[in-house]
Design a protein around this motif. Structure first.
Motif, PDB file in Angstrom:
ATOM      1  N   UNK A 162       0.858  -1.187   0.000  1.00  0.00           N
ATOM      2  CA  UNK A 162       0.000   0.000   0.000  1.00  0.00           C
ATOM      3  C   UNK A 162       0.895   1.237   0.000  1.00  0.00           C
ATOM      4  N   UNK A 163       0.774   2.055  -1.031  1.00  0.00           N
ATOM      5  CA  UNK A 163       1.560   3.284  -1.147  1.00  0.00           C
ATOM      6  C   UNK A 163       0.633   4.481  -0.964  1.00  0.00           C
ATOM      7  N   UNK A 164       0.978   5.325  -0.016  1.00  0.00           N
ATOM      8  CA  UNK A 164       0.211   6.534   0.278  1.00  0.00           C
ATOM      9  C   UNK A 164       1.151   7.718   0.104  1.00  0.00           C
ATOM     10  N   UNK A 165       0.852   8.587  -0.847  1.00  0.00           N
ATOM     11  CA  UNK A 165       1.763   9.704  -1.057  1.00  0.00           C
ATOM     12  C   UNK A 165       1.337  10.579  -2.213  1.00  0.00           C
ATOM     13  N   UNK A 166       2.254  11.429  -2.621  1.00  0.00           N
ATOM     14  CA  UNK A 166       2.065  12.355  -3.740  1.00  0.00           C
ATOM     15  C   UNK A 166       2.509  11.624  -5.006  1.00  0.00           C
ATOM     16  N   UNK A 182       7.289  -6.210 -10.981  1.00  0.00           N
ATOM     17  CA  UNK A 182       6.936  -7.566 -11.410  1.00  0.00           C
ATOM     18  C   UNK A 182       6.507  -8.437 -10.230  1.00  0.00           C
ATOM     19  N   UNK A 183       5.318  -8.974 -10.309  1.00  0.00           N
ATOM     20  CA  UNK A 183       4.890  -9.991  -9.360  1.00  0.00           C
ATOM     21  C   UNK A 183       4.352  -9.494  -8.042  1.00  0.00           C
ATOM     22  N   UNK A 184       4.144  -8.182  -7.900  1.00  0.00           N
ATOM     23  CA  UNK A 184       3.619  -7.634  -6.653  1.00  0.00           C
ATOM     24  C   UNK A 184       2.345  -6.836  -6.914  1.00  0.00           C
ATOM     25  N   UNK A 185       1.481  -6.774  -5.921  1.00  0.00           N
ATOM     26  CA  UNK A 185       0.245  -6.000  -6.010  1.00  0.00           C
ATOM     27  C   UNK A 185       0.434  -4.681  -5.281  1.00  0.00           C
ATOM     28  N   UNK A 186       0.181  -3.561  -5.981  1.00  0.00           N
ATOM     29  CA  UNK A 186       0.290  -2.233  -5.389  1.00  0.00           C
ATOM     30  C   UNK A 186      -1.095  -1.608  -5.255  1.00  0.00           C
ATOM     31  N   UNK A 187      -1.371  -1.080  -4.072  1.00  0.00           N
ATOM     32  CA  UNK A 187      -2.552  -0.255  -3.842  1.00  0.00           C
ATOM     33  C   UNK A 187      -2.060   1.184  -3.704  1.00  0.00           C
ATOM     34  N   UNK A 188      -2.605   2.094  -4.510  1.00  0.00           N
ATOM     35  CA  UNK A 188      -2.098   3.453  -4.590  1.00  0.00           C
ATOM     36  C   UNK A 188      -3.151   4.452  -4.121  1.00  0.00           C
ATOM     37  N   UNK A 214     -10.403  -1.407   7.735  1.00  0.00           N
ATOM     38  CA  UNK A 214     -10.813  -2.711   8.256  1.00  0.00           C
ATOM     39  C   UNK A 214     -10.621  -3.811   7.227  1.00  0.00           C
ATOM     40  N   UNK A 215     -10.812  -3.489   5.933  1.00  0.00           N
ATOM     41  CA  UNK A 215     -10.699  -4.506   4.895  1.00  0.00           C
ATOM     42  C   UNK A 215      -9.295  -4.609   4.319  1.00  0.00           C
ATOM     43  N   UNK A 216      -8.623  -3.469   4.133  1.00  0.00           N
ATOM     44  CA  UNK A 216      -7.345  -3.475   3.419  1.00  0.00           C
ATOM     45  C   UNK A 216      -6.143  -3.748   4.326  1.00  0.00           C
ATOM     46  N   UNK A 224       3.705   1.944   2.686  1.00  0.00           N
ATOM     47  CA  UNK A 224       4.794   2.842   2.277  1.00  0.00           C
ATOM     48  C   UNK A 224       4.234   4.258   2.193  1.00  0.00           C
ATOM     49  N   UNK A 225       4.704   5.114   3.073  1.00  0.00           N
ATOM     50  CA  UNK A 225       4.210   6.482   3.164  1.00  0.00           C
ATOM     51  C   UNK A 225       5.247   7.454   2.610  1.00  0.00           C
ATOM     52  N   UNK A 226       4.779   8.503   1.982  1.00  0.00           N
ATOM     53  CA  UNK A 226       5.667   9.590   1.563  1.00  0.00           C
ATOM     54  C   UNK A 226       4.877  10.893   1.572  1.00  0.00           C
TER      55      UNK A 226
END
Length: 300
Positions: A162-166, A182-188, A214-216, A224-226
């Motif tokens: 999970x990436x949270x940022x600009x 490759x091979x990873x799931x990213x939530x943006x 609650x779900x994610x 991963x925060x920025x």
């Protein structure tokens, strides 16, 4: 000559760099006979090597990390820091500045607001490492982030991140997406509410309009925060902070929390006390991964 300009330049070397970094970090502080002999080999190999560090944008983690890494290997460092410290203030082009520096050093580490991809570097006669070029990429940040993830999970695939940022402006996020695409799931999730990541999405990424804690959070391996890149734009930023008790309650016990820094309100300070936080470990890992990178460049 090695030219590390984007994360794609590192992808094929990732396994070897991780292995070398793990060895260095595990053994560097030891005083065994084998380790001391190995360290003397470093010192001999780097004793006549100079690294030039040109930082036209602010930095402490990256600049000090490169400097301490090179000096621990036995090399010497010359540096320019700040927009007024080079002849760019007199109108010198980035190309001329790089060519000038390359006549005097074996390694050149450079951070500038201008994208390095716009400069013809084919005639540059030294190793070049991109330490962040504007809102484009920051490949060695992605490298140390990948190493931090590997130390936890011992793999680079089948991860949910999970990436949270600009998303459109963060070079650290851009390079991480490129390195581990490759091979990873990213939530943006974009702090400015942008509907996309400006072309930096991966084939297996999903844009989020909001975060259902609650779900994610029980499902992700890495948060991963920025920060919002306010030095690059004056746009509106969502009021968002991660690491509050309600976040940590739902986050998997096996997950880790990361932030390339510098951090602002996107990361709750008390999250440092949570054993899943890796903020300070990332800083330490940065020095060792850059030692390994210098080592591999010199020996390849």
């Amino acid at each position: 000559m090695a030219k590390i300009l984007n994360a794609s330049d590192l992808r094929s070397h990732l396994g070897g760099l991780i292995e070398r970094t793990d060895y260095i970090q595990t053994n560097y502080k030891s005083r065994t006979t084998d380790e001391m002999v190995y360290r003397k080999t470093w010192k001999w190999a780097f004793k006549d090597q100079f690294m030039g560090a040109i930082f036209g944008e602010p930095s402490i983690r990256t600049r000090w990390s490169f400097t301490t890494a090179f000096e621990r290997l036995g090399g010497k460092v010359v540096s320019s820091f700040g927009p007024g410290s080079t002849s760019s203030e007199k109108g010198e082009s980035l190309y001329d500045m790089i060519m000038t520096a390359s006549q005097m050093v074996e390694f050149l580490v450079i951070r500038q607001s201008e994208h390095l991809s716009t400069v013809d570097l084919s005639k540059v006669n030294c190793h070049i490492i991109n330490a962040g070029d504007g809102n484009n990429e920051h490949p060695t940040q992605a490298l140390l982030d990948a190493y931090t993830i590997w130390r936890e999970f011992k793999r680079f695939e089948d991860l949910k991140i999970l990436i949270i940022g600009d998303l459109r402006q963060s070079r650290a996020i851009h390079s991480l997406l490129r390195l581990l695409c490759n091979g990873n799931k990213f939530y943006l999730y974009d702090l400015r509410g942008c509907p996309d990541a400006g072309g930096w999405e991966t084939p297996n990424s999903e844009m989020l309009e909001g975060i259902n804690r609650k779900e994610l959070l029980p499902e992700v391996d890495v948060v991963y925060l920025n920060r919002a890149q306010l030095e690059r734009h004056k746009g509106e930023v969502n009021d968002f902070t991660f690491g509050l008790p309600e976040d940590l309650k739902y986050l998997s016990e096996k997950a880790i929390i990361m932030n390339p820094g510098p951090r602002r309100e996107e990361m709750y300070r008390l999250a440092d006390e949570d054993p899943r936080c890796r903020y300070w470990q990332q800083v330490e890992n940065g020095m060792y991964i850059r030692m390994a990178l210098f080592h591999n460049i010199l020996w390849e």
